[in-house]
Design a protein around this motif. Structure first.
Motif, PDB file in Angstrom:
ATOM      1  N   GLY A  54       0.656  -9.660  12.218  1.00  0.00           N
ATOM      2  CA  GLY A  54       0.007 -10.866  11.454  1.00  0.00           C
ATOM      3  C   GLY A  54      -0.540  -9.826  10.494  1.00  0.00           C
ATOM      4  O   GLY A  54      -1.294  -9.400   9.470  1.00  0.00           O
ATOM      5  N   LEU A  55      -1.162  -9.002  11.088  1.00  0.00           N
ATOM      6  CA  LEU A  55      -1.891  -7.636  10.823  1.00  0.00           C
ATOM      7  C   LEU A  55      -1.341  -6.744  10.058  1.00  0.00           C
ATOM      8  O   LEU A  55      -1.856  -5.757   9.484  1.00  0.00           O
ATOM      9  CB  LEU A  55      -2.359  -7.110  12.166  1.00  0.00           C
ATOM     10  CG  LEU A  55      -3.546  -5.399  12.521  1.00  0.00           C
ATOM     11  CD1 LEU A  55      -4.695  -5.689  11.114  1.00  0.00           C
ATOM     12  CD2 LEU A  55      -4.528  -4.964  13.238  1.00  0.00           C
ATOM     13  N   ALA A  56      -0.603  -5.867  10.428  1.00  0.00           N
ATOM     14  CA  ALA A  56       0.719  -5.783  10.385  1.00  0.00           C
ATOM     15  C   ALA A  56       1.221  -5.926   8.553  1.00  0.00           C
ATOM     16  O   ALA A  56       0.790  -5.335   7.221  1.00  0.00           O
ATOM     17  CB  ALA A  56       2.152  -5.515  10.328  1.00  0.00           C
ATOM     18  N   GLY A  57       0.959  -7.613   8.096  1.00  0.00           N
ATOM     19  CA  GLY A  57       0.980  -8.357   6.953  1.00  0.00           C
ATOM     20  C   GLY A  57      -0.308  -7.589   6.264  1.00  0.00           C
ATOM     21  O   GLY A  57      -0.216  -7.640   5.286  1.00  0.00           O
ATOM     22  N   LEU A  58      -1.275  -8.019   6.866  1.00  0.00           N
ATOM     23  CA  LEU A  58      -3.052  -7.871   6.312  1.00  0.00           C
ATOM     24  C   LEU A  58      -3.091  -6.841   5.607  1.00  0.00           C
ATOM     25  O   LEU A  58      -3.151  -6.779   4.725  1.00  0.00           O
ATOM     26  CB  LEU A  58      -3.897  -8.515   7.349  1.00  0.00           C
ATOM     27  CG  LEU A  58      -5.352  -7.995   6.774  1.00  0.00           C
ATOM     28  CD1 LEU A  58      -5.185  -8.766   5.185  1.00  0.00           C
ATOM     29  CD2 LEU A  58      -6.645  -8.624   7.842  1.00  0.00           C
ATOM     30  N   LEU A  59      -2.882  -5.886   6.709  1.00  0.00           N
ATOM     31  CA  LEU A  59      -3.150  -3.834   5.909  1.00  0.00           C
ATOM     32  C   LEU A  59      -2.094  -3.818   4.817  1.00  0.00           C
ATOM     33  O   LEU A  59      -2.628  -3.153   4.309  1.00  0.00           O
ATOM     34  CB  LEU A  59      -2.652  -3.332   7.403  1.00  0.00           C
ATOM     35  CG  LEU A  59      -3.555  -3.185   8.007  1.00  0.00           C
ATOM     36  CD1 LEU A  59      -2.541  -2.020   9.317  1.00  0.00           C
ATOM     37  CD2 LEU A  59      -4.552  -2.830   8.456  1.00  0.00           C
ATOM     38  N   GLY A  60      -0.915  -4.685   4.833  1.00  0.00           N
ATOM     39  CA  GLY A  60      -0.358  -4.033   3.338  1.00  0.00           C
ATOM     40  C   GLY A  60      -0.773  -5.271   2.642  1.00  0.00           C
ATOM     41  O   GLY A  60      -1.208  -4.511   1.060  1.00  0.00           O
ATOM     42  N   GLN A  61      -1.118  -5.998   2.505  1.00  0.00           N
ATOM     43  CA  GLN A  61      -1.976  -6.831   1.392  1.00  0.00           C
ATOM     44  C   GLN A  61      -3.260  -5.747   1.270  1.00  0.00           C
ATOM     45  O   GLN A  61      -3.373  -6.138  -0.591  1.00  0.00           O
ATOM     46  CB  GLN A  61      -2.263  -8.095   1.753  1.00  0.00           C
ATOM     47  CG  GLN A  61      -1.122  -9.254   1.898  1.00  0.00           C
ATOM     48  CD  GLN A  61      -1.794 -10.597   2.630  1.00  0.00           C
ATOM     49  OE1 GLN A  61      -2.727 -10.474   3.226  1.00  0.00           O
ATOM     50  NE2 GLN A  61      -1.153 -11.989   1.815  1.00  0.00           N
ATOM     51  N   LEU A  62      -3.645  -5.552   1.837  1.00  0.00           N
ATOM     52  CA  LEU A  62      -4.901  -4.968   1.248  1.00  0.00           C
ATOM     53  C   LEU A  62      -4.384  -3.424   0.689  1.00  0.00           C
ATOM     54  O   LEU A  62      -5.854  -2.930   0.050  1.00  0.00           O
ATOM     55  CB  LEU A  62      -5.628  -4.589   3.077  1.00  0.00           C
ATOM     56  CG  LEU A  62      -6.495  -5.651   3.261  1.00  0.00           C
ATOM     57  CD1 LEU A  62      -7.706  -5.805   4.663  1.00  0.00           C
ATOM     58  CD2 LEU A  62      -7.334  -6.901   2.278  1.00  0.00           C
ATOM     59  N   GLY A  63      -3.343  -2.633   0.478  1.00  0.00           N
ATOM     60  CA  GLY A  63      -3.339  -1.289   0.587  1.00  0.00           C
ATOM     61  C   GLY A  63      -2.732  -1.120   1.112  1.00  0.00           C
ATOM     62  O   GLY A  63      -2.492   0.526   0.666  1.00  0.00           O
ATOM     63  N   GLY A  64      -2.207  -0.752   2.182  1.00  0.00           N
ATOM     64  CA  GLY A  64      -1.549  -0.057   3.194  1.00  0.00           C
ATOM     65  C   GLY A  64      -2.499   1.512   3.679  1.00  0.00           C
ATOM     66  O   GLY A  64      -3.005   1.224   3.592  1.00  0.00           O
ATOM     67  N   GLY A  65      -1.602   1.841   3.276  1.00  0.00           N
ATOM     68  CA  GLY A  65      -1.481   4.124   3.444  1.00  0.00           C
ATOM     69  C   GLY A  65      -2.385   3.877   2.709  1.00  0.00           C
ATOM     70  O   GLY A  65      -3.126   5.407   2.531  1.00  0.00           O
TER      71      GLY A  65
END
Length: 163
Positions: A54-65
């Motif tokens: 879930g955190l990985a998905g959130l990080l991706g939604q927020l802009g990722g790397g």
């Protein structure tokens, strides 16, 4: 390695210092005071619902790397992206203000400066974790973001693979 060290090594502290017109020492002091709350917010997100996935998905939604690159860029940092990260991990601006005020009391740095640093640090941390998660997924390493969070916060989480 802890997140403070990683942010310094990536150039994040010098980028923030340059953009905010402060010394790297002041940036390091502020980061040391603010990052535990940011990482704690990410840990709470990882503990909710589907954990690291879930955190990985959130990080991706927020802009990722790309969040990391936005702070390291010589262009002004689009702090709105960092405010989005803070909104997800803290839930309200009141929490962000309280974190900055607490850090100010502990460091002697002005709380308004720390409030400006907070979204940049959130972007640096989120961008770094997103990149590391992508690398770990590609290498099929165990532990995922939960282990990475533990390691970044100084725990025994990811280093030995004992998540």
């Amino acid at each position: 390695m802890q997140i403070n060290d990683i942010i310094a090594q990536t150039g994040g502290l010098s980028s923030m210092a340059r953009e905010l017109g402060i010394s790297e020492q002041q940036a390091a002091t502020g980061a040391s005071a603010l990052l535990p709350a940011i990482m704690g917010g990410f840990r709470k997100q990882a503990q909710r619902g589907s954990g690291g996935a879930g955190l990985a998905g959130l990080l991706g939604q927020l802009g990722g790397g790309s969040l990391l690159e936005e702070v390291l860029s010589p262009q002004p940092t689009p702090v709105g992206h960092g405010n989005n990260v803070l909104g997800e991990i803290f839930g309200s601006k009141d929490v962000s203000r309280a974190v900055a005020q607490d850090a100010s009391a502990r460091t002697g740095l002005d709380s308004s400066l720390l409030r400006k640093m907070l979204p940049m640090l959130a972007m640096l941390a989120a961008g770094y974790m997103a990149r590391q998660n992508a690398g770990a997924a590609g290498a099929q390493q165990g532990g995922g973001l939960g282990g990475l969070l533990g390691g970044l916060m100084g725990g025994s989480g990811g280093a030995a693979g004992t998540a």
